[in-house]
Design an enzyme around this catalytic site. Structure first.
Site, PDB file in Angstrom:
ATOM      1  N   TRP A 243       0.886  -1.149   0.000  1.00  0.00           N
ATOM      2  CA  TRP A 243       0.000   0.000   0.000  1.00  0.00           C
ATOM      3  C   TRP A 243       0.942   1.222   0.000  1.00  0.00           C
ATOM      4  O   TRP A 243       1.471   1.585   1.065  1.00  0.00           O
ATOM      5  CB  TRP A 243      -0.844   0.020   1.266  1.00  0.00           C
ATOM      6  CG  TRP A 243      -2.138  -0.731   1.283  1.00  0.00           C
ATOM      7  CD1 TRP A 243      -3.389  -0.202   1.473  1.00  0.00           C
ATOM      8  CD2 TRP A 243      -2.355  -2.153   1.152  1.00  0.00           C
ATOM      9  NE1 TRP A 243      -4.348  -1.194   1.467  1.00  0.00           N
ATOM     10  CE2 TRP A 243      -3.752  -2.398   1.265  1.00  0.00           C
ATOM     11  CE3 TRP A 243      -1.505  -3.252   0.925  1.00  0.00           C
ATOM     12  CZ2 TRP A 243      -4.303  -3.680   1.164  1.00  0.00           C
ATOM     13  CZ3 TRP A 243      -2.059  -4.526   0.826  1.00  0.00           C
ATOM     14  CH2 TRP A 243      -3.434  -4.725   0.940  1.00  0.00           C
TER      15      TRP A 243
ATOM     16  N   TYR B  13       1.495   4.775   0.009  1.00  0.00           N
ATOM     17  CA  TYR B  13       0.649   5.940   0.266  1.00  0.00           C
ATOM     18  C   TYR B  13       1.486   7.163   0.603  1.00  0.00           C
ATOM     19  O   TYR B  13       2.069   7.235   1.684  1.00  0.00           O
ATOM     20  CB  TYR B  13      -0.256   5.658   1.472  1.00  0.00           C
ATOM     21  CG  TYR B  13      -1.457   4.784   1.217  1.00  0.00           C
ATOM     22  CD1 TYR B  13      -1.597   4.036   0.054  1.00  0.00           C
ATOM     23  CD2 TYR B  13      -2.487   4.698   2.173  1.00  0.00           C
ATOM     24  CE1 TYR B  13      -2.713   3.233  -0.157  1.00  0.00           C
ATOM     25  CE2 TYR B  13      -3.606   3.896   1.966  1.00  0.00           C
ATOM     26  CZ  TYR B  13      -3.706   3.166   0.816  1.00  0.00           C
ATOM     27  OH  TYR B  13      -4.803   2.368   0.610  1.00  0.00           O
TER      28      TYR B  13
ATOM     29  N   LYS C  89      -0.525  -1.078  -4.396  1.00  0.00           N
ATOM     30  CA  LYS C  89      -1.842  -0.450  -4.414  1.00  0.00           C
ATOM     31  C   LYS C  89      -1.660   1.065  -4.460  1.00  0.00           C
ATOM     32  O   LYS C  89      -0.982   1.637  -3.610  1.00  0.00           O
ATOM     33  CB  LYS C  89      -2.636  -0.829  -3.166  1.00  0.00           C
ATOM     34  CG  LYS C  89      -4.027  -0.214  -3.163  1.00  0.00           C
ATOM     35  CD  LYS C  89      -4.710  -0.351  -1.817  1.00  0.00           C
ATOM     36  CE  LYS C  89      -6.051   0.367  -1.811  1.00  0.00           C
ATOM     37  NZ  LYS C  89      -6.562   0.553  -0.449  1.00  0.00           N
TER      38      LYS C  89
END
Lengths: 305, 305, 305, 305, 305
Positions: free
Chosen positions: A172, A174, A208
Site C-alpha cells: 500500500w 501511500y 496499491k
C-alpha cells in the site's frame, strides 16, 4: 530501437520471465490464475477500514461491521483475495480456508493521532502469514513521511522475511505527512507517480495506488506543467511502477454502479493489473454487491495479463 | 624523506599491497580488471534517481523510466558495473547476469521530507547482495547530518557484514543537513574533503564524491582562504581519501559531449579511480549514449591504475 | 439474508467454533467454565491500581493496601480470575495457586508523567505468565496515543508470544492521549467503539472497555449526531468487538450496592461476556464484598454464553 | 591509619595485584613493557583527527594527511601504540604488524553537527580489534552530554565484549555538551575530575584526560573555591581515577619543544601513566618528531610504574 | 477478620514463606543471616556517589576518594554488603572476596545533564554480577520520570535476568523528573509512598527509599491533607512496599552521631528491614566510622526480622 522500449504489462512478465522462487511463484499463481478472474488480473476485497478509520466506515451499511459479511462476499463474489489483519483472519476465516486467498495485512494504525509524521507499525509477521496459509502479505508505507526512515527499516524486515518464505509482498504505497501536503497533497500525479516508483525500487511485487488527480497546486515541476488526461495519468504511474503490478483503489463508496464499472474499465485500460474495492463493495446490500462483482469480472475478463 | 610521502593511486595499491580477504579481492578484480576499462579504473552506471528524486529525472528522456533501458546501456556501453537497489535488481537483471557486475545499493530515501536531519535507511542487506551475485554494495552516508550517529551505526552493520562476506563497500559520502549548509553547503572543497576522509577512516573501499566547487562563503578556515584551481581541489580530495578509491559523480545532465569528456579527463588526471555517470548517460538516446561511452573508455584507457 | 447477520455472543462462538490451539482452549476453558460463574461469563478482580494510580486508591479502605486482601477476596468471592502484575503475583499468590486463575498484567505505568503521549511499557513477559501458571496475560494499549506505533510494536511482541505458548490475551483497550482528548475524550461512544474494533483487528481474545458515555462535545461525525441510549451504546461496542469477548470496567467505587448490581445486569444484557470489578469490590469491608459478589454471580448465572 | 591511604600509581598495581584475565594481562603487558618506554608507562600516537576535525588538522604539515606518515613515525619513535580507526588500520597497518601495537578506536564522529547533545557512535567492534591483532580498544564517551544514556548503553556493549575477549579498554573520557558548558566548560578541574572518576566507576583500564585548567567561572562548588596549582590539579584527577591508568592529552601543537617536554615531565610527576601525543608529534617534520620522541622517552624512563 | 490484615515484616516472610528459587534464597540468606547483623536485617554501605555526584562528595574526607577505604570500612564495620559499580568491584574487591557481600549496581548516570527527564542507563549486567560472585544487583529507577517507559523496559531486562540466575534485586526507587517536581518534589510522603508500591508491583526483593518528609505543598490529594508524624509516614511506606523489604537511606552526612543513631532506631521501629548508610559512614575518620557502626549493630540487634 532501445529508445522505444515500453514497459510490458507487469503480471505477464512476472510469471513468464522473472526467476521467482518456487514459493512466490506458487502463491502468485493462486492469486492471478487460481482465484478471481483467473486471467492474470486481480480483484481484491480489503477490510482494514475498521482499524484505519474506526467503525465509522460501517455506518452506511451496518451489517458490514461483522467481518463474516466481507468473508461471505469475498467468496460469493469470486474475489482474487481478501486483505485484512491478523485478528480478523484468525477469528473469521475458518469457513473460508482454501476458497478465498488471504492477503494478511501486517501493519496499520488508527487515524486518531496526527498524520503529520505518519508511520504504520507492524502488528503481525510474515511468519503469521505462513502459519495462516496466506498467499501474500500487505504492507502500508507512508511515502515521504518525515518518519520514512522508520518505515523503510521496518519494510526491510518484512521484505527479508518474504524472501525467506517465498511470500508475495503487496505494498500500500501511500504518500502521507506534512511534507507531501506541502507539495500538493497525497493524490496528485506527482505523489502517486513517486509512490509507484518507490514500490518498484524497494521490491514490492504488487502495489496499491490511488488514481492520480489533476491538481497542480503546489506540485513540484515538471508535474505542475503537465496537462495529461486521467487516462494518461494512470498509464504514467503504471509505467513508473515497471514490473511491479498495479492495483488501483476503489476509494470511497460511489452509489452509481455504472460509474464504478467505468472506473474499472478505465483502470484496466491504463495497464493496471487489477483493482482493490472495499467500501464500494461491502457497503452495498449483499446481493447487489455480488451482482456488481459479476459485472466487474466481465470487464476484467477482457484484459488478460 | 618521509616528509615527501605521496599517496599512491589507490586502486593499484589496493590489489597490489593490501592483505585483502579472497572474496573481496576476487570481487574487486572483477570490477577493476574483469569489466569496464579493465585497467584498474571504474566506469559505473547508477540508477537510484527514481527513488532519490522521483520519476522526475526521467522526464527529459522518457524511455529511461524503464530500468531495462539502463541495463541494456550498461551492457552495450561496457560499464564496470551498474549500481541500483534490490527492486530493480530482482526484476530486471535476469538477462544480464554475469555480463554486467552489480553494485547493490542498500539504503536510500525519497527527497520529499526535509533534508535538515537527513538520514538514509537500509532497505536491503549485504546478504541480499551475496544472494544476487553482486560484486559490491553501495551505501549512502550523510556526513555531518545531525543524525550522523544513526548513519554511523547503520553503516557499521553493513561494514561488518561486508567483512563477513568479502564484499567490497562503495560509499556515497554526501555532506548533507542543516549543519553543513551553515558551513557553506554540500559541494564546497571543505565539505568534499571532509567527506573523503570520513570514507577512508570508516573503512570504505571506494568512495563516490562530487567535484568540489570554489565557493568559500561561510566555509570554515583554513578552507575559506584557500585559492586552489579545480585540478588542485580534486587532487586534494583524492589525497584525503588515501587508499580509498575515488569515483567522481557526473552530476546533472550536460548536453555538451565535449564538456562531459573534458570532465572525465580532468577527474582521471586528479588521481581518481573512475567516474559514476548516470543521467549524463541514460538521458541520451541509446546509440548516442553508447558512442559517448566508447569515448570515455578511450580516455580512461590512458590512466591505468 | 447476509445483510441480517448479527454478531453472535462472543464467548460461545470462541470455544465452539474457532480453531483454537489446545493451550489457548484449555486456558480459556478454565477462565470461562472452570472458575467464576462457570457458564462462559467472566468476573475478574483487577489489582493494578497501586501502580497505575499509586497507593491513593487504597485510602478509602486501608486493609486493601495489603495484596493478600485481594487474593483472599478473589478466592472467597469465586472470581473467574485475579489480574495483577509480576511483583504481586510472585509474592502473594503462594496460598492461592490453582484456586484462583491468574491474569498476569504485563505492562503498566505510573500516572505521574503527562498522559499526552501515553505509552505503557512492558515489565514482564508471556514466559513469566507461563512460568507462574497464569491462564491469560493482560496488556494495556493506549489507543490513539501519539505513540501508538510504539504501543502496536510492543503489543505485537506479546501477541506473538501468546501464539507461541497458547496464552489467551486480554486487552485493556484504552483511548488515551492528546489526540483523543481533542476528539471528545476517552469514554465517549466514538472512543470506546473504536477501541473495541482495534482490539478485534489486532487479535485480542478478550477486551476490557469502559461503558461509553453520551457526551458528543468535539466528537467526530457520525457519532456526534447519534442519539442512542446507554443500552444501545453498550450493545454497539460489543458488536464492534465481534468475536473478541467484552468485559466492562466497574470503574470508581460506588457505595450504592443496588446501583452496582444494576450495572452488572445492564452490561450482561448488552451482550458483554462479563465484568472487571476492582475498587467496587476490594474497597468494601471483606464480608460485604463477598456478599455483593454472590449477588453478582446470581445475575451472571442468567446470562450463559 | 586507613585514613592515610594513598592511591598507588595505577599501572604497577594493575599488573601486580589485580586478578586480570590472561588475555587482558598479556595485552597490557605488551603495551606497558613490550613496547614504548617498557617501564610501565605509555606513549601513544593517536590519529583520529581526520575524522573528528576533518583534514583541517593536517594543513600545518601536509605529509601528515597520508596515514603512512603516522605509522612510520609510531615505529621510528618507539611509541607504545598507535590509536586509530578501522579504515586506517586495515589499509595502512600491513608493514607494521607486530612492531607497533594497535589501539583500535571503535567510535567517533565528525565535528559538523552541534556538540550540544554530543554522542559518539560505534563504527567498529571489539571483534574487529581481535581480528586485527589489536592490544586495546579505544572508546570516546561524552561525559555529561544530554545523551549520556545512549553513551553509557553503547559503552556497556563494548565493555562486555572486552570482558569476553580479554581486551583492555582505553576511555577517551571527554566532558561535552550543553550541560557541561553551563558548568564552566570541558577542561575545568571540575569537569576533568568528574571525567576521571566516571572512567574508574565504569570500568576503564586506561583513561585519556586533558590537563585541567584553572578556570572557575560557572564551576560548581566546592571546585569554584579551590585554589590549586597545575601540579595539584593533575595529581587530583590522577587520584580520582584510582586504579584506572591516566594518559594526559598533548592537545594542540606547540612549536616550543622545551615546553612540550616540560609538560611530559609535569604529567609524569603528577602520577599519570603516560601521554597521548598526536599533533604535537606528527605535525613536525619526520626527523624532528623522532628526535623529540627520543627526549620524551628519556623523561618517561625516570618514572617507572 | 480479613479487614484487620497487617503486612508482616517483610524479610521474615520472604525466607519463611515465599517459594524462592534456590539461588535467590541462598544469596538472600547470606545478606540477611550470613553477614552484617545476621538477624534478618541489613546494613549496607553504598559507594556510587563518585559517579552520581562526582568526586565532590569525597571532599569533606579526602581519603574516601580511594575505594579501598570503603572496602576496608565495609569489612571492619561488619556491613551486610557493599553496593557499587563494576569498575570499583573489579579493581578493588580482590582482598575482600567472601568477606563482604557485593551488591553490584548495574546502572547510573552523572548529575551533569538535567534531571527533568531523568533516566539511568545500564553499564553492567546481571551476568557480570554472577561472574563477580555478587549476592544481589542494584538498579536505580526514576519513578514518574517522563522517560519512565525506558526505565521500565530496561528494568524488565534486569528482572528477567535476575529470575534466570536466582539473583536478588535491590531497587533504588527514586521519584525524579519534572512531573514529580510539579507534584511536590521527590521526598514527600506522596512520592515515597508511590515509589514503595512501584517497587512491590514491579517485583523488587528489596527497595531503597528516603525518609518521607512532611511537605504538602503541591502534593496531590489525599496526601495534601494527611497529618502524620514521621513515624507514621515511615510505617506507611513500609506497609505500601508489602513483602518487598525496605532500606532507608542515610542521606547526607550528619556530624551528630547521636542523631544518626536515633534515625536508625526510628527506621527499624517503622518496620524497615535495614538502612543504607554511605556518606554518614565513609566521610568519618576510619576508627570513628567503625565505632559508630558497632553502635548501629547494637540497635539493629534489637529488631530481628
Amino acid at each position: 530501437m532501445k529508445d522505444n522500449l515500453q514497459a510490458a504489462p507487469a503480471s505477464r512478465s512476472v510469471l513468464a520471465s522473472l526467476p521467482l522462487p518456487h514459493g512466490k511463484r506458487t502463491r502468485l499463481w493462486r492469486l492471478l490464475y487460481g482465484h478471481g478472474p483467473r486471467n492474470g488480473t486481480l480483484l481484491v476485497l480489503p477490510l482494514d477500514q475498521g482499524l484505519e478509520h474506526g467503525p465509522t466506515d460501517f455506518f452506511p451499511h451496518p451489517p458490514a461491521v461483522d467481518p463474516a459479511y466481507q468473508f461471505a462476499l469475498a467468496e460469493a463474489g469470486g474475489f482474487s483475495a481478501i486483505a485484512l489483519g491478523i485478528g480478523l483472519a484468525e477469528k473469521y476465516m475458518a469457513g473460508h480456508c482454501g476458497r478465498v486467498p488471504l492477503i494478511l495485512k501486517l501493519n496499520g494504525k488508527t487515524n486518531i493521532p496526527s498524520d503529520a509524521e505518519a508511520t504504520s507499525p507492524l502488528f503481525a509477521s510474515v511468519e503469521d502469514a505462513v502459519r495462516l496459509g496466506a498467499d501474500a502479505v500487505g504492507y502500508t508505507m507512508y511515502v515521504g513521511s518525515p518518519r520514512q526512515h522508520d518505515e523503510f527499516r521496518q519494510f526491510e524486515q518484512v521484505r527479508r522475511d518474504c524472501e525467506r518464505y517465498g511470500m508475495p509482498l503487496v505494498l500500500w504505497s501511500y504518500p502521507r505527512g506534512s511534507a507531501i501536503n506541502a507539495r500538493g497533497g497525497t493524490n496528485t500525479l506527482y505523489a502517486q507517480d513517486y509512490a509507484a516508483r518507490v514500490a518498484l525500487e524497494l521490491g514490492a511485487d504488487i502495489v496499491k495506488l490511488h488514481e492520480p488527480n489533476d491538481s497542480v497546486a503546489n506540485v513540484p515541476p515538471p508535474y505542475d506543467k503537465l496537462q495529461e488526461d486521467a487516462a494518461a495519468r494512470c498509464a504514467r504511474v503504471v509505467r513508473s511502477a515497471g514490473r511491479t503490478m498495479v492495483l488501483f483503489s476503489g476509494g470511497e463508496k460511489n452509489d452509481d454502479d455504472e460509474a464504478v464499472l467505468r472506473k474499472v474499465e478505465f483502470y484496466m485500460q491504463s495497464g493496471a493489473s487489477g483493482v482493490m474495492f472495499g467500501r464500494n463493495m461491502w457497503l452495498r446490500p449483499f446481493d447487489q454487491a455480488v451482482a456488481l462483482t459479476r459485472r466487474v469480472h466481465d470487464i476484467m475478463a477482457r484484459y488478460p495479463r
